[in-house]
Scaffold this motif. Structure first.
Motif, PDB file in Angstrom:
ATOM      1  N   ALA A 128       0.824  -1.207   0.000  1.00 41.29           N
ATOM      2  CA  ALA A 128       0.000   0.000   0.000  1.00 41.29           C
ATOM      3  C   ALA A 128       0.857   1.255   0.000  1.00 41.29           C
ATOM      4  O   ALA A 128       0.592   2.216  -0.735  1.00 41.29           O
ATOM      5  N   LEU A 129       1.907   1.276   0.823  1.00 40.51           N
ATOM      6  CA  LEU A 129       2.801   2.430   0.871  1.00 40.51           C
ATOM      7  C   LEU A 129       3.482   2.653  -0.473  1.00 40.51           C
ATOM      8  O   LEU A 129       3.591   3.786  -0.945  1.00 40.51           O
ATOM      9  N   ALA A 130       3.927   1.572  -1.095  1.00 42.58           N
ATOM     10  CA  ALA A 130       4.573   1.689  -2.401  1.00 42.58           C
ATOM     11  C   ALA A 130       3.605   2.257  -3.434  1.00 42.58           C
ATOM     12  O   ALA A 130       3.986   3.088  -4.274  1.00 42.58           O
ATOM     13  N   SER A 131       2.347   1.839  -3.368  1.00 40.46           N
ATOM     14  CA  SER A 131       1.337   2.345  -4.293  1.00 40.46           C
ATOM     15  C   SER A 131       1.108   3.839  -4.107  1.00 40.46           C
ATOM     16  O   SER A 131       0.993   4.589  -5.079  1.00 40.46           O
ATOM     17  N   ILE A 132       1.067   4.279  -2.860  1.00 39.68           N
ATOM     18  CA  ILE A 132       0.884   5.709  -2.572  1.00 39.68           C
ATOM     19  C   ILE A 132       2.065   6.518  -3.099  1.00 39.68           C
ATOM     20  O   ILE A 132       1.890   7.565  -3.735  1.00 39.68           O
ATOM     21  N   LEU A 133       3.273   6.043  -2.843  1.00 36.53           N
ATOM     22  CA  LEU A 133       4.470   6.772  -3.283  1.00 36.53           C
ATOM     23  C   LEU A 133       4.552   6.828  -4.807  1.00 36.53           C
ATOM     24  O   LEU A 133       4.944   7.850  -5.377  1.00 36.53           O
ATOM     25  N   ARG A 134       4.176   5.733  -5.440  1.00 35.58           N
ATOM     26  CA  ARG A 134       4.235   5.686  -6.905  1.00 35.58           C
ATOM     27  C   ARG A 134       3.139   6.543  -7.528  1.00 35.58           C
ATOM     28  O   ARG A 134       3.370   7.260  -8.513  1.00 35.58           O
ATOM     29  N   THR A 135       1.942   6.477  -6.969  1.00 32.27           N
ATOM     30  CA  THR A 135       0.798   7.176  -7.550  1.00 32.27           C
ATOM     31  C   THR A 135       0.855   8.678  -7.322  1.00 32.27           C
ATOM     32  O   THR A 135       0.657   9.470  -8.251  1.00 32.27           O
ATOM     33  N   TYR A 136       1.118   9.092  -6.094  1.00 36.24           N
ATOM     34  CA  TYR A 136       1.042  10.515  -5.748  1.00 36.24           C
ATOM     35  C   TYR A 136       2.390  11.227  -5.733  1.00 36.24           C
ATOM     36  O   TYR A 136       2.436  12.458  -5.765  1.00 36.24           O
ATOM     37  N   GLY A 137       3.467  10.461  -5.680  1.00 34.33           N
ATOM     38  CA  GLY A 137       4.783  11.093  -5.714  1.00 34.33           C
ATOM     39  C   GLY A 137       5.523  10.825  -7.001  1.00 34.33           C
ATOM     40  O   GLY A 137       6.591  11.387  -7.236  1.00 34.33           O
ATOM     41  N   GLU A 138       4.943   9.959  -7.845  1.00 33.06           N
ATOM     42  CA  GLU A 138       5.606   9.543  -9.085  1.00 33.06           C
ATOM     43  C   GLU A 138       7.045   9.123  -8.795  1.00 33.06           C
ATOM     44  O   GLU A 138       7.980   9.455  -9.506  1.00 33.06           O
ATOM     45  N   GLU A 139       7.179   8.383  -7.686  1.00 39.48           N
ATOM     46  CA  GLU A 139       8.479   7.946  -7.178  1.00 39.48           C
ATOM     47  C   GLU A 139       8.883   6.626  -7.828  1.00 39.48           C
ATOM     48  O   GLU A 139       8.192   5.620  -7.680  1.00 39.48           O
ATOM     49  N   ARG A 140      10.012   6.623  -8.558  1.00 39.42           N
ATOM     50  CA  ARG A 140      10.477   5.421  -9.258  1.00 39.42           C
ATOM     51  C   ARG A 140      10.943   4.331  -8.294  1.00 39.42           C
ATOM     52  O   ARG A 140      10.888   3.148  -8.610  1.00 39.42           O
ATOM     53  N   HIS A 141      11.415   4.749  -7.127  1.00 36.61           N
ATOM     54  CA  HIS A 141      11.949   3.796  -6.161  1.00 36.61           C
ATOM     55  C   HIS A 141      10.957   3.539  -5.019  1.00 36.61           C
ATOM     56  O   HIS A 141      11.349   3.377  -3.868  1.00 36.61           O
ATOM     57  N   ALA A 142       9.671   3.502  -5.358  1.00 35.81           N
ATOM     58  CA  ALA A 142       8.617   3.374  -4.347  1.00 35.81           C
ATOM     59  C   ALA A 142       8.762   2.092  -3.532  1.00 35.81           C
ATOM     60  O   ALA A 142       8.613   2.102  -2.310  1.00 35.81           O
ATOM     61  N   LYS A 143       9.066   0.976  -4.186  1.00 36.87           N
ATOM     62  CA  LYS A 143       9.183  -0.292  -3.467  1.00 36.87           C
ATOM     63  C   LYS A 143      10.338  -0.264  -2.476  1.00 36.87           C
ATOM     64  O   LYS A 143      10.217  -0.741  -1.337  1.00 36.87           O
ATOM     65  N   LYS A 144      11.460   0.294  -2.898  1.00 38.61           N
ATOM     66  CA  LYS A 144      12.635   0.364  -2.039  1.00 38.61           C
ATOM     67  C   LYS A 144      12.357   1.225  -0.803  1.00 38.61           C
ATOM     68  O   LYS A 144      12.702   0.858   0.323  1.00 38.61           O
ATOM     69  N   ILE A 145      11.702   2.361  -1.002  1.00 31.93           N
ATOM     70  CA  ILE A 145      11.400   3.267   0.110  1.00 31.93           C
ATOM     71  C   ILE A 145      10.369   2.635   1.047  1.00 31.93           C
ATOM     72  O   ILE A 145      10.497   2.705   2.273  1.00 31.93           O
ATOM     73  N   ALA A 146       9.333   2.028   0.475  1.00 34.03           N
ATOM     74  CA  ALA A 146       8.301   1.384   1.295  1.00 34.03           C
ATOM     75  C   ALA A 146       8.909   0.284   2.155  1.00 34.03           C
ATOM     76  O   ALA A 146       8.548   0.130   3.333  1.00 34.03           O
TER      77      ALA A 146
END
Length: 408
Positions: free
Chosen positions: A220-238
């Motif tokens: 869920a956190l990775a989805s939020i970071l990817r969707t609203y932050g357009e963060e390429r490294h969402a999985k790593k950060i989550a």
């Protein structure tokens, strides 16, 4: 339970299959976070002092430009263009949907004193400023406290009927006042509680950013970071967030920034650049994503645009300011009369890249040439961005995009 219901409603379109588990975590973690926050402040202060000398020196070097921005007086973004496109005339009625510190409203009154401005803001601090200004200009300014989605009720209560406004200004995003107040939890440059609620304490059951990062699962956190932050490294950060919170809750802004930074090599901490080619912290997109999610900003923006359309009279003017691609895409599609309700508001080409849908090139061409049902005519053909002189005077407005249209 109110916190449970609220986060369910906001989150249900992101990862429906994980909703039940994540929502239960929110309810449990919120209690733990708030009960242990004071105890953890002392521990965290000690840990901040124990950070490596390398990170301290790098951060000190690259934050100097941003700290200079914080010391600048509040300057409204693209104020000349806003006044020019709204073109206020004596006797007109206008709505400033994001009053903030009142810079745009003051500029409109300076241009034409004989106008009425309804000053709306969801932030109690901004509302207080609007109230103070309305005491000096009781006939010109009427302060309204509420979100975009509450604007219709507030306007009707103030005696404003649909189809009667001459102009609407919608300034999306976060205000300088919020960023410069550490206690609000918006900025990664100054330590404060990880809050990020634009409504401040008006809704105690509304989840904070701390509730989100401590409650939702990794997917869920990775989805939020990817969707609203357009963060390429969402999985790593989550993954880093989940690992860190297993030791103790994440409750502070710089604590969050440090955790995100720790997921990258030291040399990557400020590898990203802003539009001025200045180094930006690797956690910037994470903060953006959490802020947008906590405040339901994209949905509020869409509802705000619909309310603006409803209350403007034919020939009335709308000026909309955005500060990142997600906001600008919604505004652009709305003014073109195209559907903005699709998940993540992705366009066709993005869907092809994301693999969410399969479209042929013919589909893309047909979509591009599709007739719209727009109720607007653009005042200028292309989106406007700040001039070089404006950016030098107000670096925070460097990413602003302005779209202006007239209601048909």
């Amino acid at each position: 339970m109110a916190l449970f219901r609220y986060l369910c409603q906001v989150y249900k379109q992101l990862l429906p299959s994980r909703l039940e588990t994540s929502s239960m975590n929110v309810n449990i973690w919120a209690k733990k976070i708030h009960s242990s926050a004071k105890r953890l402040e002392v521990t965290y202060e000690y840990e901040v002092k124990e950070q490596t000398m390398h990170n301290h020196e790098v951060q000190k070097l690259h934050l100097s430009a941003d700290n200079e921005d914080c010391r600048r007086p509040h300057i409204p973004v693209m104020v000349k263009e806003v006044v020019n496109f709204l073109s206020p005339q004596p006797g007109q009625h206008m709505l400033d949907m994001t009053f903030g510190a009142g810079g745009h409203t003051a500029a409109l009154l300076q241009k034409v004193t004989d106008i009425t401005i309804y000053a709306l803001d969801r932030d109690p601090a901004a509302y207080k400023i609007a109230q103070q200004l309305s005491e000096s200009y009781p006939k010109q300014i009427q302060a309204l406290l509420g979100q975009f989605s509450q604007a219709e009720t507030l306007l009707i209560s103030a005696g404003v009927e649909p189809g009667t406004l001459d102009g609407v200004l919608l300034d999306a995003g976060c205000s300088s006042m919020q960023l410069d107040t550490p206690e609000r939890g918006f900025s990664l440059k100054k330590d404060g509680p990880l809050d990020m609620r634009m409504d401040s304490g008006r809704y105690p059951d509304m989840p904070t950013a701390a509730d989100v990062v401590n409650a939702l699962d990794q997917q869920a956190l990775a989805s939020i970071l990817r969707t609203y932050g357009e963060e390429r490294h969402a999985k790593k950060i989550a993954s880093a967030l989940v690992q860190a919170r297993s030791i103790y809750p994440i409750t502070r802004t710089q604590q969050l920034a440090s955790i995100v930074a720790g997921a990258f090599p030291a040399g990557a901490l400020y590898a990203r650049k802003d539009l001025l080619q200045r180094p930006t912290h690797v956690a910037t997109k994470t903060f953006q994503a959490l802020r947008i999610y906590v405040n339901d900003e994209l949905h509020e923006l869409y509802v705000g645009l619909k309310i603006a359309e409803k209350f403007l009279k034919p020939g009335g003017r709308l000026v909309a300011l955005s500060f990142h691609s997600l906001e600008d895409r919604i505004i652009k599609r709305f003014l073109q009369g195209r559907d903005v309700s699709e998940k993540s508001n992705l366009n066709i080409r993005q869907k092809i890249r994301e693999g969410q849908k399969k479209y042929s090139e013919q589909d893309v061409e047909e979509f591009s040439s599709e007739k719209s049902n727009s109720r607007w005519t653009s005042i200028q053909k292309k989106v406007l961005t700040p001039q070089a002189a404006d950016i030098q005077e107000n670096p925070r407005g460097r990413s602003a995009k302005l779209r202006a249209a007239i209601k048909l």
